[in-house]
Write an enzyme that holds these catalytic residues in place. Structure first.
Site, mmCIF file in Angstrom:
data_model
loop_
_atom_site.group_PDB
_atom_site.id
_atom_site.type_symbol
_atom_site.label_atom_id
_atom_site.label_comp_id
_atom_site.label_asym_id
_atom_site.label_seq_id
_atom_site.Cartn_x
_atom_site.Cartn_y
_atom_site.Cartn_z
ATOM 1 N N THR A 42 -81.211 53.634 -11.240
ATOM 2 C CA THR A 42 -80.960 52.466 -12.109
ATOM 3 C C THR A 42 -81.610 51.085 -11.480
ATOM 4 O O THR A 42 -82.465 50.530 -12.161
ATOM 5 C CB THR A 42 -79.692 52.339 -12.044
ATOM 6 O OG1 THR A 42 -79.207 53.578 -12.754
ATOM 7 C CG2 THR A 42 -79.170 51.157 -13.305
ATOM 8 N N SER A 146 -74.743 55.526 -12.544
ATOM 9 C CA SER A 146 -74.038 55.180 -13.846
ATOM 10 C C SER A 146 -74.812 55.167 -14.853
ATOM 11 O O SER A 146 -76.073 54.972 -14.878
ATOM 12 C CB SER A 146 -73.128 53.913 -13.565
ATOM 13 O OG SER A 146 -74.019 52.974 -13.019
ATOM 14 N N GLY A 181 -70.293 40.595 -24.182
ATOM 15 C CA GLY A 181 -69.954 40.836 -22.733
ATOM 16 C C GLY A 181 -70.288 39.801 -21.935
ATOM 17 O O GLY A 181 -71.690 39.693 -21.614
ATOM 18 N N GLY A 186 -75.175 40.476 -19.006
ATOM 19 C CA GLY A 186 -75.114 39.499 -20.109
ATOM 20 C C GLY A 186 -75.576 38.307 -19.778
ATOM 21 O O GLY A 186 -76.329 37.678 -20.516
ATOM 22 N N MET A 319 -69.996 48.690 -8.579
ATOM 23 C CA MET A 319 -71.143 49.196 -9.205
ATOM 24 C C MET A 319 -72.380 48.420 -8.575
ATOM 25 O O MET A 319 -72.987 47.554 -9.520
ATOM 26 C CB MET A 319 -71.134 49.301 -10.391
ATOM 27 C CG MET A 319 -70.294 50.614 -11.119
ATOM 28 S SD MET A 319 -70.748 51.022 -12.816
ATOM 29 C CE MET A 319 -69.583 52.510 -12.715
ATOM 30 N N ALA A 321 -75.774 47.993 -5.753
ATOM 31 C CA ALA A 321 -76.916 48.786 -5.149
ATOM 32 C C ALA A 321 -76.668 48.787 -3.596
ATOM 33 O O ALA A 321 -76.641 49.873 -2.944
ATOM 34 C CB ALA A 321 -78.541 48.243 -5.404
ATOM 35 N N HIS A 445 -81.607 21.144 9.411
ATOM 36 C CA HIS A 445 -81.867 19.999 8.937
ATOM 37 C C HIS A 445 -83.090 19.700 8.141
ATOM 38 O O HIS A 445 -84.124 19.745 9.080
ATOM 39 C CB HIS A 445 -81.274 18.773 9.159
ATOM 40 C CG HIS A 445 -81.286 17.689 8.252
ATOM 41 N ND1 HIS A 445 -80.380 17.448 7.493
ATOM 42 C CD2 HIS A 445 -82.165 16.421 8.362
ATOM 43 C CE1 HIS A 445 -80.699 16.394 6.667
ATOM 44 N NE2 HIS A 445 -81.973 15.759 7.309
#
Ligand code: FAD
Ligand code: NAD
Length: 466
Positions: A42, A146, A181, A186, A319, A321, A445
Site C-alpha cells: 500500500t 490493510s 472523515g 482526509g 497502521m 509503514a 543557528h
C-alpha cells in the site's frame, strides 16, 4: 511443483519486504509472495509515496502561485494535472522497482501471485495467469496489510465515490469535494485537492479532527486548515450518498438532528482501514483473530500456530509503514533466535500537510487520564528566527516531561518540517533523556530545531526567545 524455503513472507509491503530482506541477511532461504504485480505494498503503490508526491507537487503549485506576494513575478501559473500525475507515477515506479532490486540483491525469491494456506507449512501461490506453485516453509510470516473501509451500504467506484486509491488519481480537479472523515487521509488528500482548486468540505463524526492527537495541536491544526480554505462540518453523520449526473449528493445529519445535503463532484470516504485477510484461507489452519478481525499475536508476533507469525497493518497497533517495517525486522530477528523488539511508546506519527503535524509518546490528555504529574514546555515558531526569516512561522513545539524526573514523556509539533524534527525527540526518548538533556544540547543557528531546544528550556520556564 513444490518449492522449499526456510521462511516465506506473504505480502511485499513495508512490513513484508523488509522482513524478507532481514531474514535473508540472517541466513534464511527466504521467499516473498506479492499479489499486486509490484512490490512496496500500500505504502509505495497507493499510500505514503504517491500521497507525499502529490502533497509536494500541489504545495509547489500553491507556493509558486503566491510568489508575487514576496516580490517574485513569474506571470500566469497553470496546472497541468496529467503531467503532475505522471510525475507522481514515476516516483512510485522508481521506488517499487527499487524494492525488486533489493530483494534480488539479498537473494530473496519473489513470487508474483496470491498466497493461500493449504496447511500450516504449505502455501499455494496462484499467479495472475492462474499458474499454481506450491511452497513449503518452516516459518511463515503474514504481512498482508490493510484495505479501506467504506460506509455501510456504500461501494467505492473510485471515480465519484472514492477511497484514497481513487483520490490519488482523479483525472480532473473536482469543483467541489466532500471528504468523510477528518483523519490522516482526509486531511492530506483534502489539502492536495484544495491547493489544486477544489472547494473541500470535511464531514467528521466527532467534535474534533484527528482523534487521538494531543487536543491543543488538533485545535491549532484545524484553525490553520480553515484559514487555508478547507471547510469543516464536525459532529455530522453521513446518512446516505446518492450518485447523480454531476457527481453525488451526500446527506448528513448533525448532533441537533438538523439535516444538510452536500452536492459535490467527488466524495472521498476516509473513515479508516481494516486488516486484509482476504484469500489467505486462514480458516483452514485455524488462525485466531481479534474483535476487529486483526490477526492475534503474542509480543513476539507469533500467532496461535507455532510456526506462523504476523506483522504490520494486519495486526493490532497504528497502521503506519515504519511500525510495519520495525515489526518486520523484529520478527526476523526473533525467528533467528535474537531479541527483536519494537518500542510502541516511541513510534512517531506525522501528517504531511502544510504545516506538518508530528507527535510521539503520550498526549496531555493521556497523562491526565493516568494521573501522571507532568510539566509542559511550549515554544512558538513565531519566535524562531529561521521560521521568521522565510515567513513560515505557523505552529509550535510542545514537550511533556515528568514533573519529578524531567524524563520526556511525549512531544507534539505543528510547524515547518515537524516530521523531521520529531526524530530528535524519538532518539532522546529511546535514551530515556530528560527535557534538560535536549535543552543542553547545542542546536545549530538558525534552524527550526532551535524551537525544539527552546521548548525543552520552556519546560523549566527558561526559554530565551519568548
Ligand atoms: P501493505 O503495505 O498493505 O502491504 C501488504 C501487501 O500484501 C499488499 O501489497 C498486498 O497486495 C499483499 N497481499 C495481501 N494479501 C496477499 C496474499 N494473500 N498473497 C500475496 N500478497 C498479498 N504510513 C506512514 O507511515 N506514512 C505515511 O505517510 C502514510 N501514508 C499513507 C497514505 C495513504 C493514502 C494510505 C492508504 C496509507 C498510508 N500509510 C502511511 C499507511 C501505510 O501505507 C501502511 O501502514 C503500510 O503500508 C502497512 O504496511 P504492511 O506491509 O503491513 O501492509
Ligand atoms: P483515520 O483513522 O486517520 O481517520 C478516520 C476519521 O474518520 C476519524 O477522524 C474518525 O472520527 C472519522 N470517522 C469514522 N467514521 C466516520 C463516519 N461514519 N462519518 C464521519 N467521520 C467518521 O483513518 P484514515 O484517514 O482513513 O487513514 C487510515 C490509516 O492510514 C490512518 O489511521 C493511518 O494509520 C494511515 N495513514 C497514515 C498517514 C501518515 O502517516 N501520514 C497518511 C494516510 C494514512
Amino acid at each position: 511443483m513444490i518449492e522449499k524455503f526456510q521462511a516465506v513472507v506473504i505480502g511485499g509491503g513495508p512490513g513484508g519486504y523488509v522482513c524478507a530482506i532481514r531474514l535473508a541477511q540472517l541466513g534464511f532461504k527466504t521467499a516473498c509472495i506479492e499479489s499486486r504485480g509490484s512490490l512496496g505494498g500500500t505504502c509505495l503503490n497507493i499510500g505514503c509515496i504517491p500521497s507525499k508526491s502529490l502533497l509536494n507537487l500541489s504545495e509547489e503549485f500553491h507556493k509558486v502561485k503566491n510568489l508575487s506576494n514576496k516580490g517574485i513575478e513569474i506571470g500566469e501559473v497553470k496546472l497541468n494535472l496529467p503531467k503532475m500525475m505522471k510525475s507522481k507515477d514515476k516516483a512510485v515506479s522508481i521506488l517499487t522497482k527499487g524494492v525488486e532490486f533489493l530483494l534480488k540483491k539479498n537473494k530473496v525469491t519473489y513470487f508474483q501471485g496470491t498466497g493461500s494456506f493449504k496447511s500450516k507449512n504449505e502455501i499455494m501461490v496462484k499467479s495472475n495467469t492462474n499458474k499454481e506453485t506450491s511452497i513449503q516453509a518452516d516459518k511463515i510470516i503474514i504481512a498482508s496489510g490493510s484495505i479501506p473501509v467504506s460506509l455501510p451500504g456504500i461501494k467505492f467506484d473510485e471515480e465519484v465515490i472514492v477511497s484514497s486509491t481513487g483520490a490519488l488519481k482523479l483525472n480532473q480537479v473536482p469543483k467541489k469535494m466532500v471528504i468523510v472523515g477528518g483523519g490522516y487521509i482526509g486531511l492530506e488528500m483534502g489539502s492536495v485537492w484544495s491547493r489544486l482548486g477544489a472547494e473541500v468540505h470535511v464531514v467528521e463524526f466527532l467534535d474534533h479532527i484527528t482523534p487521538g492527537m494531543d487536543k491543543e495541536i488538533s485545535n491549532e491544526f484545524m484553525k490553520i486548515l480553515k484559514k487555508q480554505g478547507i471547510n469543516f462540518h464536525l459532529q455530522h453523520k453521513v446518512e446516505k450518498i446518492k450518485k447523480n449526473k454531476s457527481g453525488a449528493i451526500v446527506s448528513t445529519i448533525d448532533k441537533n438532528g438538523d439535516k444538510k445535503d452536500f452536492e459535490c463532484n467527488v466524495v472521498l470516504i476516509s473513515v479508516g482501514r481494516k486488516p486484509n485477510i482476504i484469500g489467505l484461507n486462514l480458516e483452514k489452519i485455524g488462525i485466531n483473530l481479534d474483535e476487529k478481525n486483526r490477526i492475534k499475536t503474542d509480543k513476539n508476533f507469533r500467532t496461535n500456530i507455532n510456526n506462523i507469525y504476523a506483522i504490520g497493518d494486519v495486526i493490532a497497533g497504528p497502521m503506519l509503514a515504519h511500525k510495519a517495517e520495525d515489526e518486520g525486522i523484529a520478527v526476523a530477528e526473533n525467528i533467528a533466535g535474537q531479541s527483536g523488539h519494537v518500542n510502541y511508546e516511541t513510534i512517531p506519527g506525522v501528517i504531511y500537510t502544510t504545516p506538518e503535524v508530528a507527535s510521539i509518546g503520550k498526549t496531555e490528555e493521556q497523562l491526565k487520564e493516568k494521573n501522571v504529574q507532568f510539566k509542559i514546555g511550549k515554544f512558538s515558531f513565531m519566535a524562531n528566527s529561521r521560521a521568521k526569516a522565510i515567513d513560515d512561522a505557523e505552529g509550535f513545539v510542545k514537550i511533556l516531561a515528568d514533573e519529578k524526573t524531567d524524563k520526556v514523556l511525549g512531544a507534539h509539533l505543528i510547524g515547518p518540517h515537524a516530521g523531521e524534527l520529531i526524530a530528535e525527540i524519538g532518539v532522546a526518548m529511546e535514551f530515556g533523556a530528560s527535557s534538560e538533556d535536549i535543552a543542553r544540547t547545542c542546536h545549530a543557528h538558525p534552524t527550526f530545531s532551535e524551537a525544539v531546544k527552546e521548548a525543552a528550556l520552556a519546560v523549566d520556564k527558561r526559554a530565551i526567545h519568548s
